[in-house]
Design an enzyme around this catalytic site. Structure first.
Site, mmCIF file in Angstrom:
data_model
loop_
_atom_site.group_PDB
_atom_site.id
_atom_site.type_symbol
_atom_site.label_atom_id
_atom_site.label_comp_id
_atom_site.label_asym_id
_atom_site.label_seq_id
_atom_site.Cartn_x
_atom_site.Cartn_y
_atom_site.Cartn_z
ATOM 1 N N ASP A 75 13.031 -11.760 -6.488
ATOM 2 C CA ASP A 75 11.872 -10.752 -6.161
ATOM 3 C C ASP A 75 11.272 -10.444 -7.282
ATOM 4 O O ASP A 75 11.089 -9.657 -7.928
ATOM 5 C CB ASP A 75 12.457 -9.647 -5.476
ATOM 6 C CG ASP A 75 11.777 -8.665 -4.524
ATOM 7 O OD1 ASP A 75 10.554 -9.184 -4.333
ATOM 8 O OD2 ASP A 75 12.314 -7.982 -4.001
ATOM 9 N N CYS A 114 -15.328 9.749 14.255
ATOM 10 C CA CYS A 114 -14.183 10.050 13.525
ATOM 11 C C CYS A 114 -14.367 9.705 12.012
ATOM 12 O O CYS A 114 -14.217 8.619 11.859
ATOM 13 C CB CYS A 114 -12.889 9.414 14.231
ATOM 14 S SG CYS A 114 -11.310 9.705 13.225
ATOM 15 N N LYS A 174 15.824 -16.477 -3.611
ATOM 16 C CA LYS A 174 14.492 -16.061 -3.565
ATOM 17 C C LYS A 174 14.380 -15.020 -4.617
ATOM 18 O O LYS A 174 14.846 -13.785 -4.288
ATOM 19 C CB LYS A 174 14.143 -15.905 -2.117
ATOM 20 C CG LYS A 174 12.595 -15.433 -2.131
ATOM 21 C CD LYS A 174 12.255 -15.463 -0.391
ATOM 22 C CE LYS A 174 10.578 -15.156 -0.127
ATOM 23 N NZ LYS A 174 10.104 -13.869 -0.839
ATOM 24 N N TYR A 188 10.408 -23.323 -10.203
ATOM 25 C CA TYR A 188 11.067 -23.694 -8.791
ATOM 26 C C TYR A 188 10.195 -24.643 -7.946
ATOM 27 O O TYR A 188 10.315 -25.242 -6.866
ATOM 28 C CB TYR A 188 11.369 -22.719 -7.857
ATOM 29 C CG TYR A 188 10.479 -21.666 -7.360
ATOM 30 C CD1 TYR A 188 9.149 -21.972 -6.759
ATOM 31 C CD2 TYR A 188 10.615 -20.342 -8.182
ATOM 32 C CE1 TYR A 188 8.170 -20.875 -6.604
ATOM 33 C CE2 TYR A 188 9.759 -19.527 -7.900
ATOM 34 C CZ TYR A 188 8.602 -19.563 -7.077
ATOM 35 O OH TYR A 188 7.684 -18.760 -6.823
ATOM 36 N N LYS A 246 16.132 -14.490 4.719
ATOM 37 C CA LYS A 246 16.286 -13.002 4.070
ATOM 38 C C LYS A 246 17.345 -12.417 4.257
ATOM 39 O O LYS A 246 18.102 -12.485 5.013
ATOM 40 C CB LYS A 246 15.204 -12.352 4.755
ATOM 41 C CG LYS A 246 13.536 -12.809 4.831
ATOM 42 C CD LYS A 246 12.878 -12.902 3.203
ATOM 43 C CE LYS A 246 12.421 -11.799 2.724
ATOM 44 N NZ LYS A 246 11.090 -11.586 3.272
ATOM 45 N N CYS A 277 -7.610 7.037 18.666
ATOM 46 C CA CYS A 277 -8.475 7.946 18.833
ATOM 47 C C CYS A 277 -9.723 7.484 19.639
ATOM 48 O O CYS A 277 -10.177 6.386 18.986
ATOM 49 C CB CYS A 277 -8.972 8.488 17.458
ATOM 50 S SG CYS A 277 -10.483 9.270 17.351
ATOM 51 N N GLU A 334 17.963 -22.253 -2.836
ATOM 52 C CA GLU A 334 17.379 -21.532 -4.125
ATOM 53 C C GLU A 334 17.062 -20.116 -3.869
ATOM 54 O O GLU A 334 16.853 -19.798 -2.830
ATOM 55 C CB GLU A 334 16.249 -21.872 -4.835
ATOM 56 C CG GLU A 334 15.891 -23.273 -5.027
ATOM 57 C CD GLU A 334 14.679 -23.903 -5.472
ATOM 58 O OE1 GLU A 334 13.604 -23.150 -5.461
ATOM 59 O OE2 GLU A 334 14.355 -25.135 -5.805
ATOM 60 N N CYS A 378 -6.951 13.517 18.574
ATOM 61 C CA CYS A 378 -7.024 12.918 17.022
ATOM 62 C C CYS A 378 -6.867 13.885 16.066
ATOM 63 O O CYS A 378 -7.866 15.159 16.190
ATOM 64 C CB CYS A 378 -8.230 12.037 16.904
ATOM 65 S SG CYS A 378 -8.342 11.753 15.058
ATOM 66 N N CYS A 430 -10.408 14.373 14.142
ATOM 67 C CA CYS A 430 -11.663 14.591 14.754
ATOM 68 C C CYS A 430 -11.843 15.184 15.968
ATOM 69 O O CYS A 430 -12.743 15.757 16.383
ATOM 70 C CB CYS A 430 -12.509 13.532 14.527
ATOM 71 S SG CYS A 430 -12.099 12.175 15.971
HETATM 72 S S1 IVH Z 1 8.687 -21.940 -2.944
HETATM 73 C C1 IVH Z 1 5.313 -23.308 -0.818
HETATM 74 N N1 IVH Z 1 10.983 -20.922 -4.029
HETATM 75 O O1 IVH Z 1 8.669 -16.230 -2.484
HETATM 76 C C2 IVH Z 1 6.423 -22.882 -1.411
HETATM 77 N N2 IVH Z 1 9.227 -19.245 -3.580
HETATM 78 O O2 IVH Z 1 7.591 -16.395 0.248
HETATM 79 C C3 IVH Z 1 6.126 -21.760 -2.207
HETATM 80 N N3 IVH Z 1 9.769 -17.148 -4.388
HETATM 81 O O3 IVH Z 1 5.223 -16.589 -3.346
HETATM 82 C C4 IVH Z 1 7.234 -21.022 -2.706
HETATM 83 N N4 IVH Z 1 11.803 -17.347 -5.239
HETATM 84 O O4 IVH Z 1 6.669 -15.576 -4.980
HETATM 85 C C5 IVH Z 1 9.688 -20.705 -3.681
HETATM 86 N N5 IVH Z 1 12.880 -20.295 -5.291
HETATM 87 C C6 IVH Z 1 11.806 -20.071 -4.851
HETATM 88 C C7 IVH Z 1 11.242 -18.846 -4.848
HETATM 89 C C8 IVH Z 1 9.982 -18.429 -4.052
HETATM 90 C C9 IVH Z 1 10.890 -16.737 -4.893
HETATM 91 C C10 IVH Z 1 8.577 -16.419 -3.660
HETATM 92 C C11 IVH Z 1 7.379 -16.877 -4.404
HETATM 93 C C12 IVH Z 1 6.412 -17.232 -3.014
HETATM 94 C C13 IVH Z 1 7.190 -16.401 -2.199
HETATM 95 C C14 IVH Z 1 6.881 -17.000 -0.673
#
Ligand code: IVH
Length: 702
Positions: A136, A452, A134, A243, A331, A446, A132, A428, A431
């Site tokens: 943002d 400090c 991810k 999701y 990522k 420091c 899926e 530092c 300080c």
């Molecule tokens: S599953 C235990 N699915 O990514 C599994 N997360 O790094 C929990 N996110 O906090 C998340 N798209 O805000 C899942 N298709 C997706 C997602 C997703 C975005 C975000 C979500 C989560 C974060 C985790």
């Protein structure tokens, strides 16, 4: 809306002609706005129309544009970056967790191998995953009881979030009721986000009307959802992809794929690019495909989430710390841009670490304007060979602080003519104490310790921060101000602010009876705190939230923990062995804990706080009554139905101890095929011997 208020609020006062008048008007309008906010949220009884509210709010912004000092403690600063205090807290029925990261094919292959190993599957057995995008944005948990939406909560710290129910009323992607076939309790989780096109439009309108503009769609979504005034949220074009799920009174499906289809049938939106994948090749092809599409999508994605499709396998795989073993985030690479370094400054952190920060000519990286980037430490400056005045490549990935990753020299390998080499300080800058680098450490620190001011103030900021004491009304800015006034030196001073400086604070510029009372209420609310948050708040080097929790769980009370840390200062002591034996605590962390407790001034801080606060004990995690709770189990032989690791994790989660050898204290020996000496010994000692199925049956009665 009450008619009385409506009639006299619709007219704006005249623009003031002097700064004194401006100040007076600002204070008056601020007070009104605050009371309207309260009426709306606390009493559910709005006093004025949206139009009047907006007009007054815009007047504040206008006044502040002429007199920027008015911004301090203004309601305009609270809305947008809405303070947590405005929202009720919601405890999540199931924690909202995070994900581990993968960056390469190798990481993906590892992820799949780990799953197979844990489940005791052969290297070629198929493991189906759902991929899926991810998104943002920010995650949201929606709770339905008897098919009605009852709460919408942000993730917060994972166990407790903020109640934003009123603010999701206008998100069309979120159904407010579920069909008749839905179970009585359903929690659907997903991501709230703002489309890129909507974000650009919003920013344009905000700029025109003098409102706050947002750095990126994620911030815009967060700022819009976490609005104290739901009527503002309502005007923001928020969207939602479902999701995942939290508590369910009945299971909805056996696989992630079917779960997504089911909730789509209920009116949720799921991401259309979601795909069922079968192996690493599939996964990599999908990754490349999405990476290519990424710039053309109307929403930001920062990677792909892969989830084991089969829920039964997910259950067996369970979690490590705060992330599931059954899912990972793959990522996308960070976005990069070129710019010039104008200067390098040094920041001093709460543990004294000197961090060089590059001040940049502002540049847009992945839709965000960046003007500072970290250079980490002295070695990094040397490694990059960076000079002040250099042309550099900076990158940012999600919420990570932007970094300088490369220096661009001319064809002959030279720095620009006007560039100058950077000398890392040996003192530092805050300080003047000697700055030292310990052997084997990358950071220069420091040595000023308590003298400090930078360290002291950073420690106090950490102490009150959201993940520690979470004191409403005492943010970083106020900590700095009170520190400079000499009213806050050590954490205990926070709890003496009212008695020692209450009157003076009420008279400070920008403060008044109301805001001071709010601050003192916020402080008083935190006079009782859990041991784990307390340990974390102390800001001991290397002790993050997870480690603080481990320590709190292990030692139970502040007294136990304190005396154990003192006793562990003896080489070869039982206390030291016990500390290092705590899972995930190594000698390095142990050393920092012991050193912290060995210092007089730290123990004085603890004594002081103990006198001012109630620090509550932590109970051992609740395990329901089950036949293996408190028992000692040994696994031996070649296990075929599960891996040793899975067996151990499961047994421990049920409250059993897993031992490596058989003794009179052993309650169960679980013997797979080929068990030898341990089996013999167990039989001699009369220990109950189970085969793998016998063990599964035993724990299934739980
Ligand atoms: S599953 C235990 N699915 O990514 C599994 N997360 O790094 C929990 N996110 O906090 C998340 N798209 O805000 C899942 N298709 C997706 C997602 C997703 C975005 C975000 C979500 C989560 C974060 C985790």
């Amino acid at each position: 809306m009450s008619a009385e208020h409506a009639s006299n609020m619709s007219e704006l006062p005249e623009l003031p002609s002097s700064s004194t008048e401006a100040r007076k008007q600002h204070a008056e309008i601020s007070e009104r706005i605050r009371s309207y906010n309260e009426a709306y949220h606390v009493n559910d009884d709005p006093l004025v129309s949206d139009a009047t509210y907006d007009a007054l709010f815009n007047r504040l912004i206008e006044l502040e544009s002429h007199y920027p000092t008015l911004k301090k403690n203004s309601p305009t600063q609270e809305v947008g970056a809405a303070p947590a205090e405005g929202f009720a807290k919601v405890k999540h029925a199931r924690p909202m967790l995070s994900l581990g990261n993968a960056f390469s094919r190798e990481d993906i292959v590892d992820f799949l191998a780990r799953i197979r190993r844990f489940l005791n599957l052969t290297a070629h057995s198929p493991v189906e995953v759902v991929g899926e995008p991810k998104i943002d944005g920010l995650s949201l948990s929606l709770r339905y009881e008897n098919r009605q939406l009852v709460t919408a909560a942000t993730r917060g710290d994972g166990s407790e979030g903020e109640d934003v129910t009123a603010n999701v009323a206008h998100i069309d992607d979120i159904p407010k009721t579920l069909p008749d076939d839905a179970p009585d309790v359903v929690e659907i989780r997903g991501e709230v986000y703002m489309a890129r096109s909507a974000f650009q439009k919003l920013n344009a309108t905000q700029a025109e009307t003098g409102g706050k503009t947002f750095a990126n769609p994620r911030n815009a979504a967060a700022g819009s959802l976490r609005q104290l005034d739901p009527s503002i949220s309502a005007k923001r074009p928020l969207r939602f992809f479902a999701y995942s799920f939290g508590e369910l009174s009945e299971s909805l499906a056996q696989t992630q794929w079917n779960f997504l289809q089911k909730v789509e049938g209920w009116g949720f939106v799921t991401n259309p690019l979601t795909r069922l994948l079968h192996n690493a090749d599939d996964i990599m092809a999908f990754y490349d495909e999405l990476a290519t599409q990424r710039p053309d999508l109307d929403y930001d994605i920062d990677g792909i989430v892969y989830k084991v499709n089969d829920f039964e396998l997910q259950l067996r795989l369970g979690f490590v710390s705060r992330s599931p073993r059954w899912a990972i985030a793959h990522k996308f690479p960070a976005e990069k841009a070129r710019t010039r370094i104008k200067a390098i400054d040094i920041q001093v952190g709460r543990t004294g670490a000197l961090t060089p920060v590059a001040r940049l000519e502002p540049v847009t990286v992945g839709g965000v304007v960046v003007s500072n980037a970290t250079l980490h430490n002295r070695d990094e400056i040397d490694r990059l060979g960076v000079w002040v005045g250099d042309l550099v490549v900076v990158q940012r990935a999600g919420d990570v602080i932007p970094q300088v990753v490369e220096v661009i020299l001319d064809e002959d390998g030279n720095h620009p003519n006007d560039a100058t080499p950077y000398e890392f300080p040996t003192e530092c800058p805050k300080c003047g104490s000697h700055a030292m680098r310990e052997e084997g450490e990358a950071v220069t620190r420091c040595t000023g310790g308590l003298i400090c001011p930078a360290q002291a103030v950073e420690r106090l900021k950490h102490f009150v921060s959201r993940t520690a004491f979470d004191i409403d009304g005492l943010g970083a800015k106020n900590v700095e101000a009170f520190f400079e006034l000499g009213w806050l030196k050590s954490p205990g001073d926070i709890f003496r602010l009212e008695s020692d400086h209450g009157d003076a604070i009420r008279k400070l510029e920008g403060w008044g009876e109301k805001s001071a009372t709010k601050l003192f209420d916020g402080i008083n609310e935190r006079r009782t705190i859990g041991l784990d948050k307390f340990i974390y708040a102390l800001g001991i080097r290397q002790i993050g939230q997870a480690t603080a929790k481990l320590l709190a769980r292990h030692y139970g009370s502040l007294a136990e923990w304190r005396s154990a840390m003192v006793a562990a200062n003896e080489a070869d002591s039982e206390a030291l062995r016990e500390l290092i034996n705590i899972d995930q605590i190594g000698p390095g962390v142990a050393k920092d804990l012991i050193e912290f407790m060995a210092e007089d001034h730290n123990r004085e801080v603890l004594d002081d706080l103990q006198g001012l606060l109630t620090i509550t004990d932590v109970e051992a995690p609740q395990v329901s009554d089950n036949p293996v709770n408190g028992k000692t189990v040994v696994f031996t032989g070649k296990l075929e139905l599960f891996s040793r690791n899975e067996a151990k994790v499961k047994a421990e989660s049920l409250g059993a101890k897993v031992a490596g050898s058989v003794s009179a204290k052993t309650d169960y020996l679980v013997a797979g095929p080929g068990a030898g000496s341990k089996l013999k010994k167990a039989e001699e000692l009369g220990v109950t011997v189970l085969d793998e199925q016998g063990w599964l049956d035993l724990i299934a009665t739980e």
